[in-house]
Write an enzyme that holds these catalytic residues in place. Structure first.
Site, short mmCIF file in Angstrom:
data_model
loop_
_atom_site.label_atom_id
_atom_site.label_comp_id
_atom_site.label_asym_id
_atom_site.label_seq_id
_atom_site.Cartn_x
_atom_site.Cartn_y
_atom_site.Cartn_z
N SER A 50 0.80 -1.22 0.00
CA SER A 50 0.00 0.00 0.00
C SER A 50 0.83 1.27 0.00
CB SER A 50 -0.92 0.02 1.23
OG SER A 50 -0.18 -0.09 2.42
N ASP A 341 -3.72 7.67 8.57
CA ASP A 341 -4.58 6.75 9.28
C ASP A 341 -3.71 6.01 10.30
OD1 ASP A 341 -3.20 4.78 7.83
OD2 ASP A 341 -4.79 4.55 6.34
N HIS A 344 -0.65 4.40 7.79
CA HIS A 344 0.04 5.07 6.69
C HIS A 344 0.34 6.54 7.00
CE1 HIS A 344 -2.44 1.82 4.87
NE2 HIS A 344 -1.33 1.59 4.22
#
Length: 366
Positions: A50, A341, A344
């Site tokens: 990600s 978040d 991340h």
């Protein structure tokens, strides 16, 4: 108006303009770095999870998605959730900019891509993927083996359009970014019992390092030469890991950070061996473990105020579908936060980390 006062105002105005110009220069300095011998990079390619996925997961059947608000809140003109796990850009974009290729590195699976977009590089990364094949399977995302298959498909597309000779130049002269491994530790090992039954931390990181070496050899075999490989960051200090493993005080998870350090030492050994085995290769280890600790331990130096929770919702556990338009208490100023978040970083933190990690390593790609 008194002439002396008017002259003073004029000088103040000029001084303000000067400081504004300096601020603009400072703000954009580091976005593009000088390459050795005036070289140019034809393309940038990204593989991994990600951290460098600009939206490939939008087009597969998985719950690991973020193509909805508040993700993308600060992307481009604002409020554009693209599938990037951030409020804005991710490192693959920033790195493509640093090498002077383009400002955004698109997702390979994006159906709106034009051929010119392909020529200058794409990301094959998939949020939730890992070196351990089980990691990708658990998350129903694109494993590294399939990311390589997409790269094979990419090479064929390019070759059909521009010919074998130009394709060979693009593939050999481009920069490749590999960023993966955090989900192996944080999700597969720490949070599920599947691998802990079979492996202790040293043997699991052996498995990860072996898979990393295998992947890099395959990538080299397909023509890649300039390959930057990120180590695993201080994963135990991510807000979610603090919440899950850090006790009542939400301290950094010792076990997760230990696993990251063990893996990183083994990864560097594997890369050193491959550089000796393949003299044409430029495998560059990119340490992100220590730079993240630098941000967390010296936040005010880099313009941050909050280091132990994310901007989205409570910031303690929300990530992916848990970070959504209905997440209450989401911060109004993400630039105060290291994390967007619970897993991340923010775009601002990604910019700071990318400079700390990459700027002094650029020369090693050549």
């Amino acid at each position: 108006m008194d002439p002396l006062f008017q002259k003073l105002l004029s000088q103040i105005h000029l001084t303000m303009l000067w400081f504004s110009a300096i601020a603009i220069i400072f703000e954009h300095s580091g976005s593009v770095v000088s390459l050795p011998n005036n070289e140019t990079i034809p393309a940038v390619f990204a593989f991994g999870d990600s951290i460098v996925d600009p939206g490939n997961n939008n087009y597969i059947n998985t719950l690991v998605k973020c193509n909805f608000p508040p993700y993308g809140r600060d992307f481009a003109e604002g409020n554009r959730p693209t599938g990037r796990f951030s409020n804005g850009l991710v490192p693959s974009d920033i790195i493509a900019g640093k090498f002077g290729v383009k400002k955004l590195l698109p997702a390979y699976l994006d159906p709106s891509l034009h051929f010119q977009d392909l020529l200058t590089g794409v990301s094959f990364a998939s949020g939730g993927a890992g070196y351990d094949p089980i990691t990708s399977e658990l998350m129903s995302v694109i494993p590294l083996s399939d990311q390589l298959n997409m790269f094979k498909e990419y090479i064929k597309k390019i070759k059909d359009e521009v010919g074998e000779s130009r394709t060979a130049i693009i593939i050999s002269k481009s920069v490749y970014v590999v960023c993966i491994g955090s989900d192996d530790i944080a999700n597969t090992y720490v949070q599920t019992p599947i691998r802990r039954i079979q492996y202790d931390i040293p043997s699991y990181t052996d498995l990860m390092a072996s898979q990393a070496s295998h992947f890099l050899q395959e990538l080299y075999g397909m023509g890649a030469r300039r390959i930057g490989v990120f180590g695993v960051t201080a994963i135990g200090c991510m807000p979610s890991q603090r919440t899950i493993e850090g006790g009542i005080l939400r301290e950094c998870s010792y076990n997760a950070n230990l696993a990251a350090l063990l893996f990183n030492s083994k990864l560097t050994s594997e890369m050193d061996a491959l550089n000796k085995r393949f003299p044409e290769s430029r495998l560059v280890y990119l340490d992100v473990y220590n730079p993240l600790l630098t941000l967390l331990q010296n936040p005010f130096t880099y313009g941050f105020k909050v280091t132990n929770k994310g901007c989205c919702g409570t910031g303690n556990i929300e990530v992916g579908i848990l970070c959504n338009p209905y997440s209450i208490n989401t911060c109004t100023n993400s630039s105060d936060y290291v994390f967007w978040d619970s897993y991340h970083p923010t775009e601002k933190a990604y910019h700071a980390l990318s400079s700390l990690v990459l700027d002094d390593k650029i020369k090693d790609f050549f």
